[in-house]
Design an enzyme around this catalytic site. Structure first.
Site, short mmCIF file in Angstrom:
data_model
loop_
_atom_site.label_atom_id
_atom_site.label_comp_id
_atom_site.label_asym_id
_atom_site.label_seq_id
_atom_site.Cartn_x
_atom_site.Cartn_y
_atom_site.Cartn_z
N LYS C 166 115.24 36.12 65.30
CA LYS C 166 114.49 35.03 64.48
C LYS C 166 115.45 34.52 63.50
CE LYS C 166 110.64 33.48 62.64
NZ LYS C 166 109.86 34.22 61.58
N ALA C 167 116.55 35.20 62.95
CA ALA C 167 117.65 34.78 61.98
C ALA C 167 118.37 33.70 62.60
CB ALA C 167 118.41 36.10 61.43
#
Lengths: 290, 290, 290, 290
Positions: C166-167
């Protein structure tokens, strides 16, 4: 033997540089776009305020203008003395130096790009550093005239080399300044005593002219005295990036610094000293370097 | 009154630093993981090679190890004398200093982060710069011991501040070095005489320790003497980036330089001096800075 | 067999996600710090507004909070049902996932980091993408619950892997957005028709979600609708930089982009959508992307 | 009414583009430096292999050469038909387009910069995207010829605008590719399943042509098929940087990406596809994106 010398462009640097010439040469013409300044210089230093066409009959002609474009415009329709040497102290564009040198050569005139460093104090004391590009023999012939204003004088290469060294010098100054600002803000954000930290850095491997001079004398005391305008630094860092592009090499820190100086300039107040570039960082972090 | 002093970690820096202690203190213990070095130091300088548990009974304990992780591992199971001051000269991690200071405080021990700069020559002549973080009273009490090895000694803030200043110093050095390499390659690609150009820059605003010392003494002469290993510089620039992140500020040049030093380190030969970072740029451009 | 499910954190995403659970499970607890929202959810969707201690007796517990710190604070003193699976949909920190997974494991609870993408519309339609890190068997057991809210569901690795993906996703979005803004400003400065240019780019190799969606739907129409706050993007790009640092690799564009997003966030107005990052560029160039 | 058309430059793109012209126009001349290729094209597609001077008597003349310098050299001594329209599909330099348009205008010839995207498959299917700069009336007149090779055809601005859009498109592609490589290496260093992670990203906000097409089809499968040479990408990213410089705006990510692509190109093997740029990152981290 140089007998007559002219100086074109009596700005903060040129005015002081031209003041030394009468000590060394019989005839010294001075010219400035705002001609009152030339008259004032003549009255103050015993030079002769001259029309442009007369001035360019000197053996050696100095110019010190804001940009290479100004020099090109000035030279365009001049009837310069055959055999003269033109010494251009502008912080200019290497490609322009190459063009001017080639076209003046056709009129039997030597063109040297000879930008200076040392600020107004160096101009006042004739202790400027002069980095000269162009024909080696012309450099030798011009040396006595350059020595009237400079102390460390170096022939660094062919036409354009002087301008290139100046652009890279100013770029390194910009890099070192931006990095010093980033480092100072980081330390201050962590509660470090900035003045003591700078003392340590200036006794250590991280020191630069930015940590030794610019931060203490312009930023920490919040004076930002206007001696070298931020738009001119933006111009010079742009010249350095163009040199990188022409050489087709990879110089990521030079590229990034130019972007940062460009942004700092775009968001600065009018008449900002180059040291005001740190204010962009301060506006980001809401921390003041003091 | 400090009567006994210990020095833990006799590397290139520590060995020379510890040599000055017998001039100032009655009892000087030295310890090193490879204990032969401690014995050699005792024979050479009149110190006492001591087991770790004995050494940490001194009034003041210096440590000088490669990383904060080494110091943490060393301290973990030690029974240190109550009231002692631990002076950690490692180029360490600010967060680690804060943790160690807090946990040692519970045992009535003061911990100061006190990294040094000045290289082996500074260690030999006791002229190191020492940037100290931690309790101000502990700093005052420890000062006589620090003065035995350092010349410029500054209390720069609370625990971790010393390490922070050192990390930022080394980061600035890395930035200035990378920028100087980029500038030098740009000039050389344009046919400029590099030695003359550096002379000009070193008399101008672009000068830094990189242009004055590192390029001339390590790079241009192609010696790259191993005095400060490139992986340690990569570690220190990483600490600087972590400080930026913790402060939640924007420091683009610091970030980019860490990426470049990381890449230079990842592609360097074993046992490379930090100055070898320029070789990455040389491998890109196929131009040698000489 | 999952019989009871809880959902903790009824923000813009969570409120919509939890709405699908009653279609699949007998007992669905919902909880929110502002408890009125939980009651409203219960009234609207037939869930049960429950105290925290009751909610964590469910077989599967979802959480969807602003940051990992919030999740850690929430979990700290809870008495969670042994054998439960905790599915954390927060856009969190990989290191935190590893710590939580380890400490919950000691209480016989599985923790999965399971951040989602797809925005509120995806939450509403149960078409979210879910990237899951953690124990593979726990993932298999939790799958029916995750399928109630997501469409593309992937087990991407061990604990923390979901947060890492996600990051990195959000970092790539930030890079692509900044680059698209830089490119758009460059073209507009040269008088190019921006809408036509984007049409061309979106049919070519330079296209990204930033050129296809963000610029046309948020920037060119000057709406900047607040669906994902700029400070959260700054947080996520910071997580990505920390991942780079921990991996000790060199990622210059990721590093620079984090600096730019940080600066954009530091100079933005309150409640700015992430797309407002382009306004920093606009304030530099005085050109509007429209 | 366009009756005769010429196509100059039968490379991978031009050969396929010219093949569509006989379907639409009575007379189609083809020319190539290596003239055998022109003869082969004539035999294969019913075009006429023509000498340069004959070819430029056509109503519309296409060119598709490696660089603007090649086009300038080609045009220099040609005697082109008055009233003709020159459509230059090279990925060229905007400044060159402006110069060529102005000088050809003096001979009553219109010059359009009309670079294409869509690769060889798009050339084969006449589905190229064509971004056109230059006089609007000339564009209207040339449209039937451009429609023979392209699908999405946009008049994006005055002379040079087409080249500018192409350069920015390729720059965005380079940024997105470098960022995707950095992100992929970061994830792999943390043990994340790369294929699953890419699936998630491609269903999320971080997707770009680099994550959807380049990584899966060229990098992960380690094929790096040579369809667009890395030196040409280096050239195009350089054009983008020059556009930024001319506009005097700040575009840090564009600048950094150009530095990275330049370095990747400088260290690549001969005949490397642009996607090989990721190998520089792999050589730094010793991690393979697969």
């Amino acid at each position: 033997m140089i007998q007559s010398v002219a100086f074109l462009g009596l700005g903060a640097m040129g005015y002081r540089m031209a003041a030394h010439l009468p000590e060394h040469f019989d005839t010294v013409y001075v010219w400035n776009r705002n001609f009152e300044k030339a008259k004032q210089h003549a009255a103050e230093y015993g030079t002769q305020a001259a029309e442009l066409n007369q001035a360019v009959q000197a053996d050696v002609i100095f110019s010190c203008l804001p940009t290479s474009a100004d020099v090109e415009a000035l030279i365009e329709n001049l009837n310069i003395k055959s055999g003269a040497i033109w010494i251009d102290c502008t912080s200019g564009v290497p490609e322009s130096a190459q063009k001017l040198a080639a076209s003046l050569k056709e009129q039997n005139i030597d063109y040297l790009d000879a930008p200076v460093s040392g600020q107004t104090i160096g101009a006042e004391n004739a202790t400027l550093t002069v980095m000269v590009g162009g024909n080696a023999q012309a450099f030798e012939k011009a040396l006595p005239a350059i020595q009237a204003v400079g102390k460390l004088i170096k022939h660094v290469g062919a036409s354009g080399a002087g301008f290139a060294v100046k652009a890279v010098n100013n770029m390194l100054m910009a890099v070192n300044l931006c990095a010093a600002a980033e480092g100072a803000l980081t330390l201050k954000a962590h509660g470090v005593n900035l003045a003591e930290a700078l003392d340590c850095i200036n006794a250590s491997s991280g020191k630069s002219n930015a940590t030794e001079t610019i931060l203490p004398q312009r930023v920490l005391n919040r004076t930002f005295p206007l001696t070298f305008a931020l738009p001119l630094l933006a111009k010079d860092t742009g010249i350095a990036v163009d040199l990188v592009r022409q050489a087709k090499i990879s110089a990521p820190i030079i590229g990034l610094t130019q972007s940062l100086i460009q942004a700092a300039n775009d968001t600065s107040e009018p008449n900002s000293d180059f040291s005001s570039a740190v204010k962009m960082y301060e506006s980001w972090s809401k921390i003041t370097i003091e």
